[in-house]
Design an enzyme around this catalytic site. Structure first.
Site, PDB file in Angstrom:
ATOM      1  N   TYR A  53      -8.191 -22.541   1.062  1.00 28.34           N
ATOM      2  CA  TYR A  53      -7.227 -21.696   1.765  1.00 28.34           C
ATOM      3  C   TYR A  53      -6.393 -22.469   2.767  1.00 28.34           C
ATOM      4  CZ  TYR A  53      -9.774 -17.582   0.021  1.00 28.34           C
ATOM      5  OH  TYR A  53     -10.345 -16.620  -0.769  1.00 28.34           O
ATOM      6  N   GLY A 249      -0.369  -6.014  -2.341  1.00 27.24           N
ATOM      7  CA  GLY A 249       0.621  -5.128  -1.736  1.00 27.24           C
ATOM      8  C   GLY A 249       1.236  -4.131  -2.689  1.00 27.24           C
ATOM      9  N   LEU A 251      -0.144  -1.773  -4.314  1.00 29.52           N
ATOM     10  CA  LEU A 251      -0.697  -0.435  -4.138  1.00 29.52           C
ATOM     11  C   LEU A 251      -0.386   0.171  -2.767  1.00 29.52           C
ATOM     12  CD1 LEU A 251      -4.083  -0.938  -6.009  1.00 29.52           C
ATOM     13  CD2 LEU A 251      -2.130   0.445  -6.747  1.00 29.52           C
ATOM     14  N   THR A 252       0.349  -0.558  -1.936  1.00 24.78           N
ATOM     15  CA  THR A 252       0.860   0.045  -0.702  1.00 24.78           C
ATOM     16  C   THR A 252       2.171   0.780  -0.967  1.00 24.78           C
ATOM     17  OG1 THR A 252       2.248  -1.835  -0.032  1.00 24.78           O
ATOM     18  CG2 THR A 252      -0.096  -1.899   0.610  1.00 24.78           C
ATOM     19  N   LYS A 254       5.042  -0.599  -1.138  1.00 23.12           N
ATOM     20  CA  LYS A 254       6.202  -1.195  -0.464  1.00 23.12           C
ATOM     21  C   LYS A 254       7.193  -1.802  -1.449  1.00 23.12           C
ATOM     22  CE  LYS A 254       4.211  -5.734   0.835  1.00 23.12           C
ATOM     23  NZ  LYS A 254       3.895  -6.576   2.014  1.00 23.12           N
TER      24      LYS A 254
END
Length: 356
Positions: A53, A249, A251-252, A254
């Site tokens: 990461y 994102g 499923l948000t 946006k």
């Protein structure tokens, strides 16, 4: 916040886990520490990170996340934090990580843990996970097993077979780390049912560490965990750490409301092929509509669905803003009615698993 035992381990983890893969790219160190402080204040004791990461993985950002988590961790009561880390595997073209790495052999796993411990400024990692299998498996948006991947030529049954370190040898190395106190428990990530069963079988046969958990993608548009894996988890006492509950994102809603909205999808073009498939947009739109009809936000619907599935031990959430983080944690208190769950199943059967 609620807590649960992770698999058959003694780790008592919060049902919501804070993911850190944006730290060092989308989030500064100060922002990372603010998120970590807030999560801890909200009752979250479970933090997930990895040597690779932030993501998308890059040579110039690799290891930044662990370093940022480390400067925060050294100021905390270490025994109050359940810290999960991961060792990167081969076959992903990450040449800046130990030259590949070529395999999950003893030298690579040991080099990885030593580097992570130093950056995290701790003597041990509570849950150490193999970030992805060394062997040929479909993952990260691939969804079909291809036996041609077993061969150096890339053609089925032609040429030499690719060598890979046996699961027994991988477990033997992990056992050394447990015996030395550098790791408390071990887990898998991006695994398949055959792999989980082999790790469990070999651990039992040779008295090696039992797999505490598997960290796999699971959300409204990727429910592959329900096809075979859920029974394995139940019968073998392996916990599921569900990642990507908001499908990057999607499923948000946006990107439905604004296709150019700022986020991982628009910032990192070509990344996350799992969510480039043709059914993702219509399915995301359908779930967003369902949420709003019932007075919920799309985020609440998506997160509550994953949070409260019987086979999910903990759900890994990530955020780039404090507003997002607060909304994600608040969604824990949302419970979906039987009517909503029934409508979710109808949509699932209508447009099943569009983002495997």
């Amino acid at each position: 916040m609620e807590f649960t035992k992770l698999g058959n381990s003694a780790l008592n983890v919060s049902k919501v886990c804070l993911g850190t893969m944006t730290y060092g790219d989308q989030n500064t160190e100060a922002e990372a520490h603010e998120q970590l402080d807030y999560a801890l204040a909200r009752g979250i004791n479970f933090i997930d990170t990895a040597e690779m990461y932030p993501v998308p993985p890059k040579a110039d950002t690799y290891t930044r996340t662990e370093s940022m988590v480390g400067t925060w961790l050294k100021k905390q009561p270490r025994d109050k934090i359940i810290l999960a880390g991961k060792v990167s595997g081969p076959r992903r073209g990450l040449d800046w990580i130990r030259g590949g790495p070529p395999s999950l052999d003893r030298a690579n796993i040991r080099a990885a843990i030593e580097g992570s411990l130093q950056r995290l400024q701790t003597d041990y990692i509570d849950l150490y996970q193999l970030h992805w299998p060394e062997r040929n498996v479909p993952m990260f948006g691939q969804y079909q097993f291809d036996p041609a991947g077993e061969f150096e030529s890339g053609v089925y049954q032609q040429g030499e077979q690719k060598a890979w370190v046996s699961i027994q040898n991988q477990l033997e190395t992990l056992a050394e780390l447990v015996q030395e106190g550098k790791v408390r428990y071990v887990g898998l990530s991006n695994e398949q049912p055959w792999g989980v069963m082999e790790f469990v079988r070999i651990a039992k046969a040779y008295n090696l560490p039992h797999i505490a958990s598997v960290q796999n993608c699971y959300n409204l548009i990727n429910r592959g965990m329900e096809f075979g894996m859920a029974e394995v988890l139940y019968r073998e006492q392996v916990g599921l750490l569900a990642y990507s509950p908001l499908a990057f994102g999607h499923l948000t809603a946006k990107y439905i409301d604004n296709p150019e909205a700022k986020g991982r999808v628009t910032m990192f073009l070509g990344y996350a092929q799992r969510y480039k498939k043709p059914g993702v947009f219509p399915a995301s739109a359908a779930y967003a509509k369902l949420a709003r009809v019932h007075g919920l936000t799309p985020t609440q619907l998506a997160l509550s669905f994953v949070y409260h599935r019987w086979f999910v031990s903990s759900t890994i959430i990530g955020a780039t803003t404090m507003t997002q983080l607060k909304e994600n944690i608040d969604a824990w208190d949302t419970r979906l009615s039987p009517e909503v769950m029934q409508e979710i199943e109808h949509l699932h059967l209508t447009m099943m698993n569009p983002a495997p």
